[in-house]
Design an enzyme around this catalytic site. Structure first.
Site, PDB file in Angstrom:
ATOM      1  N   LYS A   1       0.838  -1.256  -0.060  1.00 49.11           N
ATOM      2  CA  LYS A   1      -0.007   0.161  -0.064  1.00 49.11           C
ATOM      3  C   LYS A   1       0.902   1.430  -0.062  1.00 49.11           C
ATOM      4  O   LYS A   1       0.641   2.179  -0.818  1.00 49.11           O
ATOM      5  CB  LYS A   1      -0.945   0.053   1.199  1.00 49.11           C
ATOM      6  CG  LYS A   1      -1.977  -1.034   1.094  1.00 49.11           C
ATOM      7  CD  LYS A   1      -3.002  -1.169   2.461  1.00 49.11           C
ATOM      8  CE  LYS A   1      -3.786  -2.238   2.321  1.00 49.11           C
ATOM      9  NZ  LYS A   1      -4.494  -2.790   3.599  1.00 49.11           N
TER      10      LYS A   1
ATOM     11  N   GLN B   1      -4.462  -1.654   9.910  1.00 47.93           N
ATOM     12  CA  GLN B   1      -4.406  -2.840   9.376  1.00 47.93           C
ATOM     13  C   GLN B   1      -4.974  -4.070  10.228  1.00 47.93           C
ATOM     14  O   GLN B   1      -4.770  -3.957  11.492  1.00 47.93           O
ATOM     15  CB  GLN B   1      -2.955  -2.961   8.791  1.00 47.93           C
ATOM     16  CG  GLN B   1      -2.666  -4.463   7.892  1.00 47.93           C
ATOM     17  CD  GLN B   1      -3.690  -4.493   6.551  1.00 47.93           C
ATOM     18  OE1 GLN B   1      -3.703  -3.366   6.216  1.00 47.93           O
ATOM     19  NE2 GLN B   1      -3.763  -5.556   6.016  1.00 47.93           N
TER      20      GLN B   1
ATOM     21  N   ASP C   1     -10.797   2.892   4.482  1.00 47.44           N
ATOM     22  CA  ASP C   1     -11.046   1.430   4.444  1.00 47.44           C
ATOM     23  C   ASP C   1     -12.675   1.288   4.372  1.00 47.44           C
ATOM     24  O   ASP C   1     -13.047   0.105   4.058  1.00 47.44           O
ATOM     25  CB  ASP C   1     -10.594   0.853   5.638  1.00 47.44           C
ATOM     26  CG  ASP C   1      -9.411  -0.058   5.339  1.00 47.44           C
ATOM     27  OD1 ASP C   1      -9.165  -0.549   4.277  1.00 47.44           O
ATOM     28  OD2 ASP C   1      -8.456  -0.304   6.231  1.00 47.44           O
TER      29      ASP C   1
HETATM   30  N1  GUN Z   1      -6.760  -6.695   6.386  1.00 45.50           N
HETATM   31  C1  GUN Z   1      -7.263  -7.542   5.029  1.00 45.50           C
HETATM   32  N2  GUN Z   1      -7.794  -6.770   4.388  1.00 45.50           N
HETATM   33  C2  GUN Z   1      -7.816  -5.510   4.896  1.00 45.50           C
HETATM   34  C3  GUN Z   1      -8.078  -4.160   4.402  1.00 45.50           C
HETATM   35  O1  GUN Z   1      -8.886  -4.311   3.218  1.00 45.50           O
HETATM   36  N3  GUN Z   1      -7.902  -3.255   5.356  1.00 45.50           N
HETATM   37  C4  GUN Z   1      -7.519  -3.488   6.558  1.00 45.50           C
HETATM   38  N4  GUN Z   1      -7.260  -2.238   7.027  1.00 45.50           N
HETATM   39  N5  GUN Z   1      -6.897  -4.393   6.941  1.00 45.50           N
HETATM   40  C5  GUN Z   1      -7.086  -5.790   6.170  1.00 45.50           C
END
Ligand code: GUN
Length: 293
Positions: A53, A97, A120
């Protein structure tokens, strides 16, 4: 012959579009988007996702900040970090995350995020807006799936879409979005999960299957009909001595067999994963526009 839904390519196309828009934006004197990511602990998969990311932010010309906190971080300390990010005008959007260490209450943490910076799309206010079809940040993986269906012009209207897995990150929002009254959507949706009976029979009726359960080779060729569209969200690390890193990545689908019956299919890696990153960047640019009005 199945068409392979090339998420890697589509994601890079989107990133190029975002790079151009960002460059023009900055040249006009507008704020450069700035995404922050909070990573608690040292889960190897989470480290990989967050690194990807941050790297994507660089590629499109966004600023990024990675906040790495140790596994022993308390819920209170994390809440304080979130408060700082909520209040920092330089940060347009941020993510925490998941999964978080067991001693931290994920729901409490998500609810502490300013909904206007929740790129998110996990905050209850944004989930509610999504359900009602109001403008919001759509969660990255479901939105990435919609985007790839759209770019390959996959017909979803009136189709039977079976979703396997009801996680808050993928299955549940996907079930809402595929049933929405605009394209890509307007499908008849069946949301299946670990308590579903006759899963095989239900899948055999499906025109589109979206699977996100984290079990390699779960969806086999005998479970699908000819011409099915397969969206494989699984990213499983399968031990593999022949690989330098000691594992290979596999989805939830028996890809080599299921592809023979599919009209469209996402590979793993290179399918849904890269699309998730593209969606997060789209949300971050939108957050910048929203917050710097
Ligand atoms: N863990 C797995 N997928 C995601 C996501 O799209 N965002 C976040 N913050 N954690 C994740």
């Amino acid at each position: 012959m199945a068409v392979i839904l090339d998420g890697k390519k589509v994601s890079l196309d989107i990133q190029e579009e975002l790079r151009i828009e960002t460059k023009e934006r900055v040249e006009r004197g507008r704020k450069k988007p700035h995404l922050a990511a909070v990573l608690v602990g040292d889960d190897p998969a989470s480290q990989t996702y967050v690194a990807a990311k941050v790297k994507a932010c660089e590629r499109v010309g966004f600023d990024s900040t990675l906040i790495k906190l140790p596994e022993i971080t308390t819920e209170k300390e994390l809440m304080e970090e979130i408060k700082l990010l909520n209040e920092n005008p330089k940060i347009d959007g941020f993510i925490v995350q998941l999964p978080l260490p067991k001693h931290i209450n994920e729901e409490k943490v998500i609810q502490a995020i300013n909904p206007k910076k929740d790129v998110d799309g996990f905050h209850p206010q944004n989930v509610g807006r999504m359900v009602l079809g109001l403008p919001t940040f759509l969660p990255a993986t479901p939105n990435g799936i919609l985007e790839i269906l759209k770019r390959y012009k996959v017909n979803t209207i009136g189709k039977h879409c079976v979703i396997i897995g009801r996680s808050h990150i993928v299955g549940l929002p996907m079930s809402i979005l595929m049933g929405q009254n605009y394209y890509p959507g307007n499908s008849t949706v069946t949301l299946t999960h670990s308590r579903t009976k006759n899963l095989k029979e239900i899948c055999q009726e499906a025109d589109i299957i979206i699977i996100a359960i984290g079990k390699p080779n779960f969806l086999t060729a005998d479970m699908v009909k000819e011409g099915v569209v397969i969206i494989d969200v699984g990213i499983n690390r399968v031990p593999d001595e022949t690989k330098k890193r000691g594992y290979r990545l596999e989805g939830d689908v028996d890809y080599n067999e299921v592809i023979k019956k599919s009209s469209f299919i996402t590979p793993v890696p290179g399918g849904v994963g890269p699309m998730t990153i593209a969606s997060l960047l789209i949300n971050t640019l939108n957050a910048t526009k929203l917050n710097s009005k």
